[in-house]
Design an enzyme around this catalytic site. Structure first.
Site, PDB file in Angstrom:
ATOM      1  N   LYS A  73     -33.175  42.521  -5.214  1.00 56.26           N
ATOM      2  CA  LYS A  73     -32.207  42.755  -4.132  1.00 56.26           C
ATOM      3  C   LYS A  73     -31.933  44.256  -3.944  1.00 56.26           C
ATOM      4  O   LYS A  73     -31.607  44.688  -2.844  1.00 56.26           O
ATOM      5  CB  LYS A  73     -30.919  41.965  -4.398  1.00 56.26           C
ATOM      6  N   PHE A  81     -27.606  29.633   3.888  1.00 57.78           N
ATOM      7  CA  PHE A  81     -27.305  30.606   4.956  1.00 57.78           C
ATOM      8  C   PHE A  81     -28.208  30.402   6.176  1.00 57.78           C
ATOM      9  O   PHE A  81     -27.767  30.525   7.315  1.00 57.78           O
ATOM     10  CB  PHE A  81     -27.520  32.047   4.461  1.00 57.78           C
ATOM     11  N   ASN A 101     -34.251  35.900   5.299  1.00 60.30           N
ATOM     12  CA  ASN A 101     -33.255  35.239   4.464  1.00 60.30           C
ATOM     13  C   ASN A 101     -33.860  34.491   3.275  1.00 60.30           C
ATOM     14  O   ASN A 101     -33.236  34.371   2.228  1.00 60.30           O
ATOM     15  CB  ASN A 101     -32.476  34.265   5.372  1.00 60.30           C
ATOM     16  N   LEU A 104     -20.661  35.788  -4.293  1.00 58.51           N
ATOM     17  CA  LEU A 104     -20.814  34.373  -4.657  1.00 58.51           C
ATOM     18  C   LEU A 104     -20.663  33.442  -3.455  1.00 58.51           C
ATOM     19  O   LEU A 104     -19.629  33.435  -2.786  1.00 58.51           O
ATOM     20  CB  LEU A 104     -19.749  33.997  -5.700  1.00 58.51           C
ATOM     21  N   ALA A 107     -34.710  28.322   6.562  1.00 59.97           N
ATOM     22  CA  ALA A 107     -33.692  27.645   7.378  1.00 59.97           C
ATOM     23  C   ALA A 107     -33.476  26.197   6.937  1.00 59.97           C
ATOM     24  O   ALA A 107     -32.816  25.435   7.633  1.00 59.97           O
ATOM     25  CB  ALA A 107     -34.092  27.692   8.856  1.00 59.97           C
ATOM     26  N   TYR A 130     -33.653  39.614 -10.670  1.00 62.01           N
ATOM     27  CA  TYR A 130     -33.052  39.259  -9.369  1.00 62.01           C
ATOM     28  C   TYR A 130     -32.375  40.495  -8.771  1.00 62.01           C
ATOM     29  O   TYR A 130     -32.549  40.804  -7.592  1.00 62.01           O
ATOM     30  CB  TYR A 130     -32.050  38.106  -9.527  1.00 62.01           C
TER      31      TYR A 130
HETATM   32  P1  NDP Z   1     -30.542  28.264  -0.649  1.00 62.74           P
HETATM   33  O1  NDP Z   1     -31.268  27.924  -1.899  1.00 62.74           O
HETATM   34  O2  NDP Z   1     -29.497  27.315  -0.163  1.00 62.74           O
HETATM   35  O3  NDP Z   1     -31.593  28.507   0.532  1.00 62.74           O
HETATM   36  C1  NDP Z   1     -32.735  29.282   0.306  1.00 62.74           C
HETATM   37  C2  NDP Z   1     -33.695  29.144   1.473  1.00 62.74           C
HETATM   38  O4  NDP Z   1     -34.834  29.980   1.211  1.00 62.74           O
HETATM   39  C3  NDP Z   1     -34.202  27.735   1.658  1.00 62.74           C
HETATM   40  O5  NDP Z   1     -34.234  27.420   3.023  1.00 62.74           O
HETATM   41  C4  NDP Z   1     -35.618  27.782   1.102  1.00 62.74           C
HETATM   42  O6  NDP Z   1     -36.473  26.914   1.835  1.00 62.74           O
HETATM   43  C5  NDP Z   1     -36.004  29.233   1.415  1.00 62.74           C
HETATM   44  N1  NDP Z   1     -37.090  29.676   0.548  1.00 62.74           N
HETATM   45  C6  NDP Z   1     -37.063  29.893  -0.790  1.00 62.74           C
HETATM   46  N2  NDP Z   1     -38.285  30.245  -1.229  1.00 62.74           N
HETATM   47  C7  NDP Z   1     -39.101  30.225  -0.141  1.00 62.74           C
HETATM   48  C8  NDP Z   1     -40.478  30.489   0.054  1.00 62.74           C
HETATM   49  N3  NDP Z   1     -41.273  30.835  -0.963  1.00 62.74           N
HETATM   50  N4  NDP Z   1     -40.995  30.391   1.307  1.00 62.74           N
HETATM   51  C9  NDP Z   1     -40.197  30.051   2.338  1.00 62.74           C
HETATM   52  N5  NDP Z   1     -38.890  29.796   2.221  1.00 62.74           N
HETATM   53  C10 NDP Z   1     -38.348  29.875   0.991  1.00 62.74           C
HETATM   54  O7  NDP Z   1     -29.918  29.702  -0.921  1.00 62.74           O
HETATM   55  P2  NDP Z   1     -29.004  30.682  -0.025  1.00 62.74           P
HETATM   56  O8  NDP Z   1     -28.851  30.189   1.356  1.00 62.74           O
HETATM   57  O9  NDP Z   1     -27.791  30.975  -0.821  1.00 62.74           O
HETATM   58  O10 NDP Z   1     -29.918  31.982  -0.068  1.00 62.74           O
HETATM   59  C11 NDP Z   1     -30.412  32.640   1.063  1.00 62.74           C
HETATM   60  C12 NDP Z   1     -30.565  34.103   0.733  1.00 62.74           C
HETATM   61  O11 NDP Z   1     -29.287  34.642   0.422  1.00 62.74           O
HETATM   62  C13 NDP Z   1     -31.455  34.410  -0.465  1.00 62.74           C
HETATM   63  O12 NDP Z   1     -32.231  35.555  -0.157  1.00 62.74           O
HETATM   64  C14 NDP Z   1     -30.469  34.723  -1.581  1.00 62.74           C
HETATM   65  O13 NDP Z   1     -31.005  35.588  -2.535  1.00 62.74           O
HETATM   66  C15 NDP Z   1     -29.366  35.381  -0.792  1.00 62.74           C
HETATM   67  N6  NDP Z   1     -28.040  35.404  -1.384  1.00 62.74           N
HETATM   68  C16 NDP Z   1     -27.430  34.256  -1.825  1.00 62.74           C
HETATM   69  C17 NDP Z   1     -26.157  34.318  -2.356  1.00 62.74           C
HETATM   70  C18 NDP Z   1     -25.463  33.119  -2.903  1.00 62.74           C
HETATM   71  O14 NDP Z   1     -24.569  33.283  -3.753  1.00 62.74           O
HETATM   72  N7  NDP Z   1     -25.762  31.927  -2.466  1.00 62.74           N
HETATM   73  C19 NDP Z   1     -25.414  35.571  -2.401  1.00 62.74           C
HETATM   74  C20 NDP Z   1     -26.159  36.709  -1.930  1.00 62.74           C
HETATM   75  C21 NDP Z   1     -27.402  36.611  -1.424  1.00 62.74           C
HETATM   76  P3  NDP Z   1     -37.593  25.954   1.198  1.00 62.74           P
HETATM   77  O15 NDP Z   1     -37.187  25.699  -0.227  1.00 62.74           O
HETATM   78  O16 NDP Z   1     -37.561  24.743   2.063  1.00 62.74           O
HETATM   79  O17 NDP Z   1     -38.853  26.741   1.338  1.00 62.74           O
HETATM   80  C1  8X3 Z   2     -26.307  36.007  -5.208  1.00 62.14           C
HETATM   81  C2  8X3 Z   2     -24.986  36.476  -5.704  1.00 62.14           C
HETATM   82  O1  8X3 Z   2     -23.736  37.266  -7.762  1.00 62.14           O
HETATM   83  O2  8X3 Z   2     -25.279  35.414  -8.053  1.00 62.14           O
HETATM   84  O3  8X3 Z   2     -27.077  37.063  -4.744  1.00 62.14           O
HETATM   85  O4  8X3 Z   2     -26.102  37.648  -7.731  1.00 62.14           O
HETATM   86  S1  8X3 Z   2     -25.035  36.717  -7.392  1.00 62.14           S
END
Ligand code: NDP
Ligand code: 8X3
Length: 257
Positions: free
Chosen positions: A161, A13, A91, A189, A9, A157
């Site tokens: 997923k 997202f 998430n 994206l 968080a 990756y």
């Molecule tokens: P961000 O990098 O903006 O946020 C990722 C969040 O995950 C951060 O709050 C980070 O917190 C947390 N996180 C990462 N690793 C850890 C860990 N080891 N322990 C605890 N928390 C962790 O990315 P998004 O919001 O885009 O990504 C959120 C999810 O959505 C992911 O699962 C990603 O794969 C997925 N996703 C993203 C897409 C995109 O294009 N952005 C598309 C599809 C899916 P902190 O670093 O403080 O621990």
């Molecule tokens: C994140 C979207 O297209 O970079 O899951 O894999 S993509």
């Protein structure tokens, strides 16, 4: 008021979803590794939506989802009145690197599999027993279009997923007798910190991912989490795939010159 626990968080997202649910009066458990961000968000949301005399509406848990003992300890440490988690948003996740399979780094592979797959399992394992005991609950897993199709250099990756996609289905089957809903949201994206992390902090490479198109943003996904979480008790949204209008597949993006 219902309670949602969000892994990851501190950005993207997860942060947008914390804001959305807090603004709707839900109690929000925000988690992640960057403690100062969690504390700042807690203060901000308490200031915006809490009351001086009322109980707190945001609780901070600080852990790395890869560390099962830390996850278990954090969830067990919740005060009595925060233990009944209605919704778990799995998430926390990342992509690390963008390389062919023959060039990939072992460290990147471990980070992705340990976070996206095992981290999701750790959080679920800690929360599910309470949901079973209460005979209700909702798990919302953040998958990806990368869990629906594989693209070049996406290898590990995409595998992580695809595992989220499979685990979502498996969880729904196993938790069926317990009245627990299981949803997957699979975005395309979206501009968050995701690409900065994927390209190890290279801002230029991260920006190029969204060049000439309008990507999704955190609020777009928070809206879908809100929708899924607020359906009537007899309705479970199983799977939501969402892309920007300018995207029609992992490798099919329409960019303006
Ligand atoms: P961000 O990098 O903006 O946020 C990722 C969040 O995950 C951060 O709050 C980070 O917190 C947390 N996180 C990462 N690793 C850890 C860990 N080891 N322990 C605890 N928390 C962790 O990315 P998004 O919001 O885009 O990504 C959120 C999810 O959505 C992911 O699962 C990603 O794969 C997925 N996703 C993203 C897409 C995109 O294009 N952005 C598309 C599809 C899916 P902190 O670093 O403080 O621990
Ligand atoms: C994140 C979207 O297209 O970079 O899951 O894999 S993509």
């Amino acid at each position: 008021m219902p309670t949602i626990l969000i892994t990851g968080a501190t950005a993207g997202f997860g942060e947008a979803t914390a804001r959305r649910f807090a603004s709707e009066g839900w109690r929000v458990i925000i988690t992640g590794r960057r403690k100062e961000r969690l504390e700042a968000l807690r203060k901000e949301l308490e200031g915006l939506h809490g009351t001086m005399e009322g109980p707190s509406i945001v609780h901070v848990l600080h852990f790395d989802v890869r560390d099962n003992a830390a996850v278990e300890q954090a969830i067990a440490s919740l005060p009595e009145d925060w233990k009944a988690i209605d919704v778990l948003m799995n998430n926390a996740g990342l992509a690390a690197g963008f390389d062919t399979i023959q060039d990939g780094s072992l460290d990147d592979w471990n980070r992705m599999l340990d976070t996206n797959v095992k981290g999701l399992l750790h959080a679920s394992r800690a929360v599910i027993p309470g949901m079973i005991a209460r005979g209700k609950g909702h798990i919302i897993n953040i998958g990806s279009v990368a869990g629906k199709e594989v693209y070049p250099k996406g290898n590990v990756y995409c595998a992580s997923k695809h595992a989220v996609d499979a685990l979502t289905k498996g969880m729904r089957q196993d938790l069926l007798p317990h009245g627990i809903k299981v949803t997957q949201i699979a975005p395309g994206l979206a501009e968050t910190e995701f690409s900065q992390v994927r390209f190890h902090g290279d801002e230029q490479k991260a920006k190029q991912v969204y060049l000439g198109m309008t990507p999704l943003n955190g609020s777009d996904i928070a809206e879908l989490v809100w929708f899924a979480a607020t359906r009537p008790p007899h309705v479970c949204i199983n799977d939501l795939v969402v892309m920007p209008t300018a995207q029609a597949g992992s490798t099919l993006v329409h960019r303006k010159a």
